[in-house]
Write a protein that holds these residues in place. Sequence first.
Motif, PDB file in Angstrom:
ATOM      1  N   LEU A  17      50.650 -42.725 -62.876  1.00  0.00           N
ATOM      2  CA  LEU A  17      50.715 -41.578 -62.211  1.00  0.00           C
ATOM      3  C   LEU A  17      50.193 -40.262 -62.790  1.00  0.00           C
ATOM      4  CD1 LEU A  17      54.027 -42.568 -60.519  1.00  0.00           C
ATOM      5  CD2 LEU A  17      51.568 -42.597 -59.264  1.00  0.00           C
ATOM      6  N   VAL A  18      50.807 -40.190 -64.132  1.00  0.00           N
ATOM      7  CA  VAL A  18      50.481 -38.945 -64.929  1.00  0.00           C
ATOM      8  C   VAL A  18      50.426 -39.275 -66.292  1.00  0.00           C
ATOM      9  CG1 VAL A  18      51.582 -36.530 -65.622  1.00  0.00           C
ATOM     10  CG2 VAL A  18      51.814 -37.574 -63.352  1.00  0.00           C
ATOM     11  N   GLY A  19      49.223 -38.872 -66.998  1.00  0.00           N
ATOM     12  CA  GLY A  19      48.859 -39.221 -68.258  1.00  0.00           C
ATOM     13  C   GLY A  19      49.963 -38.606 -69.302  1.00  0.00           C
ATOM     14  N   SER A  20      49.929 -39.003 -70.385  1.00  0.00           N
ATOM     15  CA  SER A  20      50.683 -38.785 -71.649  1.00  0.00           C
ATOM     16  C   SER A  20      50.732 -37.399 -72.044  1.00  0.00           C
ATOM     17  CB  SER A  20      50.776 -39.804 -72.781  1.00  0.00           C
ATOM     18  OG  SER A  20      49.541 -39.943 -73.053  1.00  0.00           O
ATOM     19  N   THR A  21      49.361 -37.040 -72.127  1.00  0.00           N
ATOM     20  CA  THR A  21      48.979 -35.538 -72.475  1.00  0.00           C
ATOM     21  C   THR A  21      49.570 -34.646 -71.660  1.00  0.00           C
ATOM     22  OG1 THR A  21      47.164 -36.273 -73.757  1.00  0.00           O
ATOM     23  CG2 THR A  21      47.164 -34.233 -73.231  1.00  0.00           C
ATOM     24  N   THR A  22      49.315 -34.858 -70.229  1.00  0.00           N
ATOM     25  CA  THR A  22      49.914 -33.815 -69.518  1.00  0.00           C
ATOM     26  C   THR A  22      51.517 -33.669 -69.404  1.00  0.00           C
ATOM     27  OG1 THR A  22      47.975 -34.403 -67.998  1.00  0.00           O
ATOM     28  CG2 THR A  22      49.895 -33.413 -66.882  1.00  0.00           C
ATOM     29  N   LEU A  23      52.101 -34.935 -69.619  1.00  0.00           N
ATOM     30  CA  LEU A  23      53.390 -34.847 -69.737  1.00  0.00           C
ATOM     31  C   LEU A  23      54.083 -34.238 -70.743  1.00  0.00           C
ATOM     32  CD1 LEU A  23      54.601 -38.528 -68.519  1.00  0.00           C
ATOM     33  CD2 LEU A  23      54.965 -36.106 -67.208  1.00  0.00           C
ATOM     34  N   HIS A  24      53.463 -34.375 -72.007  1.00  0.00           N
ATOM     35  CA  HIS A  24      53.804 -33.766 -73.174  1.00  0.00           C
ATOM     36  C   HIS A  24      53.488 -32.309 -73.221  1.00  0.00           C
ATOM     37  CE1 HIS A  24      54.468 -33.834 -77.461  1.00  0.00           C
ATOM     38  NE2 HIS A  24      53.560 -32.749 -77.814  1.00  0.00           N
ATOM     39  N   VAL A  25      52.547 -31.883 -72.637  1.00  0.00           N
ATOM     40  CA  VAL A  25      52.262 -30.490 -72.593  1.00  0.00           C
ATOM     41  C   VAL A  25      53.162 -29.803 -71.511  1.00  0.00           C
ATOM     42  CG1 VAL A  25      50.714 -28.350 -71.816  1.00  0.00           C
ATOM     43  CG2 VAL A  25      49.797 -30.548 -73.192  1.00  0.00           C
ATOM     44  N   ALA A  26      53.499 -30.387 -70.470  1.00  0.00           N
ATOM     45  CA  ALA A  26      54.330 -29.756 -69.144  1.00  0.00           C
ATOM     46  C   ALA A  26      55.868 -29.742 -70.056  1.00  0.00           C
ATOM     47  CB  ALA A  26      54.442 -30.755 -68.354  1.00  0.00           C
ATOM     48  N   ALA A  27      56.089 -30.695 -70.916  1.00  0.00           N
ATOM     49  CA  ALA A  27      57.417 -30.572 -71.863  1.00  0.00           C
ATOM     50  C   ALA A  27      57.714 -29.480 -72.780  1.00  0.00           C
ATOM     51  CB  ALA A  27      57.742 -31.949 -72.176  1.00  0.00           C
ATOM     52  N   HIS A  28      56.428 -29.283 -73.182  1.00  0.00           N
ATOM     53  CA  HIS A  28      56.574 -28.105 -74.533  1.00  0.00           C
ATOM     54  C   HIS A  28      55.851 -26.911 -74.611  1.00  0.00           C
ATOM     55  CE1 HIS A  28      58.745 -31.519 -76.828  1.00  0.00           C
ATOM     56  NE2 HIS A  28      57.692 -32.436 -76.336  1.00  0.00           N
ATOM     57  N   ALA A  29      55.065 -26.723 -73.544  1.00  0.00           N
ATOM     58  CA  ALA A  29      54.423 -25.486 -73.355  1.00  0.00           C
ATOM     59  C   ALA A  29      54.962 -24.304 -73.240  1.00  0.00           C
ATOM     60  CB  ALA A  29      53.325 -25.494 -72.322  1.00  0.00           C
ATOM     61  N   ALA A  30      54.807 -23.112 -73.874  1.00  0.00           N
ATOM     62  CA  ALA A  30      55.402 -22.043 -73.706  1.00  0.00           C
ATOM     63  C   ALA A  30      55.342 -21.126 -72.535  1.00  0.00           C
ATOM     64  CB  ALA A  30      54.951 -20.830 -74.939  1.00  0.00           C
ATOM     65  N   SER A  31      54.185 -21.408 -71.740  1.00  0.00           N
ATOM     66  CA  SER A  31      53.917 -20.986 -70.581  1.00  0.00           C
ATOM     67  C   SER A  31      54.243 -21.944 -69.392  1.00  0.00           C
ATOM     68  CB  SER A  31      52.257 -20.563 -70.342  1.00  0.00           C
ATOM     69  OG  SER A  31      51.718 -21.746 -70.532  1.00  0.00           O
ATOM     70  N   PRO A  32      54.368 -21.478 -68.068  1.00  0.00           N
ATOM     71  CA  PRO A  32      54.330 -22.375 -66.951  1.00  0.00           C
ATOM     72  C   PRO A  32      53.167 -23.310 -66.915  1.00  0.00           C
ATOM     73  CG  PRO A  32      54.753 -19.966 -66.319  1.00  0.00           C
ATOM     74  CD  PRO A  32      54.414 -20.176 -67.581  1.00  0.00           C
ATOM     75  N   VAL A  33      53.367 -24.532 -66.873  1.00  0.00           N
ATOM     76  CA  VAL A  33      52.330 -25.526 -66.722  1.00  0.00           C
ATOM     77  C   VAL A  33      52.193 -26.054 -65.044  1.00  0.00           C
ATOM     78  CG1 VAL A  33      51.452 -27.855 -67.384  1.00  0.00           C
ATOM     79  CG2 VAL A  33      52.631 -26.410 -68.934  1.00  0.00           C
ATOM     80  N   VAL A  34      50.935 -25.887 -64.681  1.00  0.00           N
ATOM     81  CA  VAL A  34      50.537 -26.332 -63.271  1.00  0.00           C
ATOM     82  C   VAL A  34      49.821 -28.038 -63.283  1.00  0.00           C
ATOM     83  CG1 VAL A  34      49.312 -25.969 -61.180  1.00  0.00           C
ATOM     84  CG2 VAL A  34      50.215 -24.144 -62.479  1.00  0.00           C
ATOM     85  N   VAL A  35      50.294 -28.574 -62.787  1.00  0.00           N
ATOM     86  CA  VAL A  35      49.960 -30.044 -62.929  1.00  0.00           C
ATOM     87  C   VAL A  35      49.258 -30.396 -61.313  1.00  0.00           C
ATOM     88  CG1 VAL A  35      50.358 -32.706 -63.232  1.00  0.00           C
ATOM     89  CG2 VAL A  35      51.576 -31.022 -64.513  1.00  0.00           C
ATOM     90  N   VAL A  36      47.941 -30.515 -61.549  1.00  0.00           N
ATOM     91  CA  VAL A  36      47.139 -30.689 -60.128  1.00  0.00           C
ATOM     92  C   VAL A  36      46.798 -32.122 -60.064  1.00  0.00           C
ATOM     93  CG1 VAL A  36      45.458 -29.937 -58.997  1.00  0.00           C
ATOM     94  CG2 VAL A  36      46.385 -28.336 -60.359  1.00  0.00           C
TER      95      VAL A  36
END
Length: 291
Positions: free
Chosen positions: A116-135
């Motif tokens: 459903l969602v790639g591991s890179t997207t999940l990792h970045v959404a979990a640790h980024a300093a900014s809001p992350v938009v997953v499209v």
Amino acid sequence: MAHPVIVGVDDPASAGDAVDWAADEAQLRGVRLHLVHAWLWEPHQAPESLDAQALRRAGERVLSVMAQRAADRHPGLEISTGVVDSSARAALLALSGAAGPLVMGARGSGGFPGLLVGSTTLHVAAHAASPVVVVRGLGGGAMAVGGGGRSGVVVGVDGREPSPGLLTFAFETARRRSLPLTALHTWSYPLALGPEHALPPVYEAGNVEAEEDRLLAGVLSDWRERYPDVPTSGQLVRSGPAKHLVDLSRTHRLVVVGRHGEPHGPVARLGSVSQAVVHHAHCPVVVVPVG
């Protein structure tokens, strides 16, 4: 100086919708759109032999195609591109401190189509300093400004500890896109802790629900005063929020959720609610760091 909207670009087939969303957001904010491609593979994914120059050239071609797509969508938009000699995770996390926000597709390079969602997207959404938009790829109509037949922005709210950063992002986005905003607050019965505690043994559902409704109304009253031009409604639901946020994503243009806590693994900071929404939502999801 306002931060640019940054979008991670993998290949045209998977990145097009994310680039479209990011271009719309940059246009609405009046800021630069920056497209970035990281060509180095994650260590556990790397083939035995890599032609570095060929990979860089391929990345540059992808960026050129996507930059032209954004320029065609919004003529006059300031657009920049960059190929980064790093893995996607490292590159996007390094850039996230200067992003407003960081936009990604649901499935990253090296992922499996069935996920459903790639591991890179999940990792970045979990640790980024900014809001992350997953499209997630839904086609232009579902994400285009002012189109798609969907309603507005929905945000998950904790009526007892509302996050100013989360609500600011949700209200600002709704105002920029001229959309209504729905705040979802869920409730359940308090836990009976045992005979040594002073909690009553029986809870009246109506009384508990009325108190939760007062909490949500109090939160929204303050934000309605700050954003009188954003039509705002509250929705109170008994049970967990994840299922209801996913259900609302079928009819809304954007879901906004918070991210709490400290990292204890690759996705721990997302929490069960935000992780479930990122995985299963039918529209773009914004994960906002709130603590």
